[in-house]
Design a protein around this motif. Structure first.
Motif, PDB file in Angstrom:
ATOM      1  N   PRO A 131      30.868  27.367  27.952  1.00  0.00           N
ATOM      2  CA  PRO A 131      29.949  27.662  27.056  1.00  0.00           C
ATOM      3  C   PRO A 131      30.291  26.204  26.401  1.00  0.00           C
ATOM      4  N   GLY A 132      29.072  25.201  26.304  1.00  0.00           N
ATOM      5  CA  GLY A 132      28.715  24.245  25.756  1.00  0.00           C
ATOM      6  C   GLY A 132      29.127  23.402  27.063  1.00  0.00           C
ATOM      7  N   ASN A 133      28.705  24.103  27.925  1.00  0.00           N
ATOM      8  CA  ASN A 133      28.684  23.290  29.661  1.00  0.00           C
ATOM      9  C   ASN A 133      29.470  22.354  30.141  1.00  0.00           C
ATOM     10  N   ALA A 134      30.613  22.215  29.704  1.00  0.00           N
ATOM     11  CA  ALA A 134      31.581  21.128  29.204  1.00  0.00           C
ATOM     12  C   ALA A 134      32.294  21.460  30.717  1.00  0.00           C
ATOM     13  N   ARG A 135      32.358  22.489  31.710  1.00  0.00           N
ATOM     14  CA  ARG A 135      32.624  22.632  33.243  1.00  0.00           C
ATOM     15  C   ARG A 135      31.907  23.933  34.195  1.00  0.00           C
ATOM     16  N   GLU A 136      31.395  23.814  35.194  1.00  0.00           N
ATOM     17  CA  GLU A 136      30.923  24.841  35.963  1.00  0.00           C
ATOM     18  C   GLU A 136      32.163  25.358  37.265  1.00  0.00           C
ATOM     19  N   THR A 137      31.888  25.834  37.810  1.00  0.00           N
ATOM     20  CA  THR A 137      32.058  26.393  39.071  1.00  0.00           C
ATOM     21  C   THR A 137      31.243  27.337  39.974  1.00  0.00           C
ATOM     22  N   LEU A 138      30.943  27.381  41.320  1.00  0.00           N
ATOM     23  CA  LEU A 138      30.099  28.208  41.990  1.00  0.00           C
ATOM     24  C   LEU A 138      31.749  29.789  42.356  1.00  0.00           C
ATOM     25  N   ALA A 139      33.210  29.382  42.603  1.00  0.00           N
ATOM     26  CA  ALA A 139      34.208  30.436  42.743  1.00  0.00           C
ATOM     27  C   ALA A 139      34.524  30.809  42.205  1.00  0.00           C
ATOM     28  N   ASN A 140      33.657  31.966  42.154  1.00  0.00           N
ATOM     29  CA  ASN A 140      33.559  32.961  40.619  1.00  0.00           C
ATOM     30  C   ASN A 140      33.684  34.037  40.671  1.00  0.00           C
ATOM     31  N   GLY A 141      33.339  34.350  42.181  1.00  0.00           N
ATOM     32  CA  GLY A 141      33.790  36.119  42.673  1.00  0.00           C
ATOM     33  C   GLY A 141      35.457  36.077  42.970  1.00  0.00           C
ATOM     34  N   PHE A 142      36.167  37.201  42.423  1.00  0.00           N
ATOM     35  CA  PHE A 142      37.065  37.649  42.929  1.00  0.00           C
ATOM     36  C   PHE A 142      37.339  39.126  43.163  1.00  0.00           C
ATOM     37  N   ALA A 143      38.301  39.056  44.765  1.00  0.00           N
ATOM     38  CA  ALA A 143      38.636  40.684  45.130  1.00  0.00           C
ATOM     39  C   ALA A 143      40.115  40.849  44.653  1.00  0.00           C
ATOM     40  N   VAL A 144      40.682  42.129  44.088  1.00  0.00           N
ATOM     41  CA  VAL A 144      41.505  41.803  44.032  1.00  0.00           C
ATOM     42  C   VAL A 144      42.202  43.276  44.927  1.00  0.00           C
ATOM     43  N   LEU A 145      42.983  43.447  46.084  1.00  0.00           N
ATOM     44  CA  LEU A 145      43.371  44.557  46.548  1.00  0.00           C
ATOM     45  C   LEU A 145      44.963  45.165  45.932  1.00  0.00           C
ATOM     46  N   ASN A 146      44.803  46.267  45.992  1.00  0.00           N
ATOM     47  CA  ASN A 146      46.546  46.611  45.829  1.00  0.00           C
ATOM     48  C   ASN A 146      46.716  46.542  47.303  1.00  0.00           C
ATOM     49  N   ALA A 147      48.326  46.231  47.015  1.00  0.00           N
ATOM     50  CA  ALA A 147      49.199  46.478  47.962  1.00  0.00           C
ATOM     51  C   ALA A 147      49.457  47.937  49.161  1.00  0.00           C
ATOM     52  N   ALA A 148      48.854  48.691  48.697  1.00  0.00           N
ATOM     53  CA  ALA A 148      49.419  49.616  49.614  1.00  0.00           C
ATOM     54  C   ALA A 148      47.645  49.678  50.293  1.00  0.00           C
ATOM     55  N   GLY A 149      46.354  48.874  49.390  1.00  0.00           N
ATOM     56  CA  GLY A 149      45.610  49.201  50.364  1.00  0.00           C
ATOM     57  C   GLY A 149      44.331  50.532  50.471  1.00  0.00           C
ATOM     58  N   THR A 150      44.532  50.751  48.377  1.00  0.00           N
ATOM     59  CA  THR A 150      44.341  52.494  48.434  1.00  0.00           C
ATOM     60  C   THR A 150      43.674  51.252  47.372  1.00  0.00           C
ATOM     61  N   ARG A 151      43.419  50.562  46.869  1.00  0.00           N
ATOM     62  CA  ARG A 151      42.414  50.391  44.791  1.00  0.00           C
ATOM     63  C   ARG A 151      41.706  48.611  45.425  1.00  0.00           C
ATOM     64  N   LEU A 152      40.464  48.815  45.251  1.00  0.00           N
ATOM     65  CA  LEU A 152      39.990  47.116  45.687  1.00  0.00           C
ATOM     66  C   LEU A 152      38.584  47.061  44.506  1.00  0.00           C
ATOM     67  N   LYS A 153      38.940  45.320  43.356  1.00  0.00           N
ATOM     68  CA  LYS A 153      38.177  45.652  42.052  1.00  0.00           C
ATOM     69  C   LYS A 153      37.594  44.451  42.653  1.00  0.00           C
ATOM     70  N   ILE A 154      36.307  44.114  42.260  1.00  0.00           N
ATOM     71  CA  ILE A 154      35.954  43.043  42.876  1.00  0.00           C
ATOM     72  C   ILE A 154      35.040  42.425  41.571  1.00  0.00           C
ATOM     73  N   TYR A 155      35.187  41.424  41.180  1.00  0.00           N
ATOM     74  CA  TYR A 155      34.669  40.810  39.393  1.00  0.00           C
ATOM     75  C   TYR A 155      33.955  39.503  39.852  1.00  0.00           C
ATOM     76  N   HIS A 156      32.711  39.670  39.269  1.00  0.00           N
ATOM     77  CA  HIS A 156      32.161  38.785  39.636  1.00  0.00           C
ATOM     78  C   HIS A 156      31.578  38.017  38.573  1.00  0.00           C
ATOM     79  N   GLN A 157      31.308  37.273  37.309  1.00  0.00           N
ATOM     80  CA  GLN A 157      30.949  36.070  36.683  1.00  0.00           C
ATOM     81  C   GLN A 157      30.133  35.075  36.729  1.00  0.00           C
TER      82      GLN A 157
END
Length: 160
Positions: A131-157
């Motif tokens: 907000p305010g156009n100070a900075r920007e990024t194209l690296a804005n997708g995140f995958a979070v996998l638990n160590a057991a491989g039984t849960r996955l979350k994807i975040y994208h902003q």
């Protein structure tokens, strides 16, 4: 004769229809295990979150990276950490730009569940602007996998 501007607007709208929901392709990843799909999109930006769960080891780094890559995302970095001990100030040095790291700290880190996990950072093709156009990024997708491989979350902003 039609205005060139009108023709340009029509072409732009027609070409963007396939990507009306940024990262919407994630709804096709293990549809049977998707337990949460939330998004809040407006004219200037938005965010989406998807969550999958399985009773057995299902989700692997390789499968997530492969699916994301086939859909136009590019891996930029990954890290393994423990939510039990990590704080947003303890992050290791990442290849991502400063705004990407701030998105990680504000969006992903506070939602981590107890235990070890792997976070994969992707360039998504969608621009996130501070907000305010100070900075920007194209690296804005995140995958979070638990160590057991039984849960996955994807975040994208994206957007502002």
């Amino acid at each position: 004769m039609k205005s060139p501007l009108l023709i340009l607007v029509c072409i732009t709208l027609a070409m963007s229809c396939g990507r009306a929901k940024p990262a919407g392709f994630w709804t096709n990843f293990h549809k049977d295990l998707l337990i949460k799909n939330t998004s809040d999109h407006g004219p200037w930006g938005g965010h989406s979150t998807w969550v999958w769960e399985s009773n057995t080891t299902t989700f692997t780094d390789a499968a997530v990276i492969n699916f994301a890559t086939k859909n136009g995302w590019t891996i930029t970095d990954s890290l393994t950490l423990s939510a039990d001990t990590i704080s947003s100030t303890d992050l290791p040095v990442l290849k991502g730009d400063a705004y990407c790291v701030d998105l990680l700290k504000s969006t992903v880190i506070p939602t981590l569940e107890p235990g070890d996990c792997t976070i994969i950072i992707f360039k998504t093709g969608w621009l996130a602007v501070e907000p305010g156009n100070a900075r920007e990024t194209l690296a804005n997708g995140f995958a979070v996998l638990n160590a057991a491989g039984t849960r996955l979350k994807i975040y994208h902003q994206w957007g502002e």
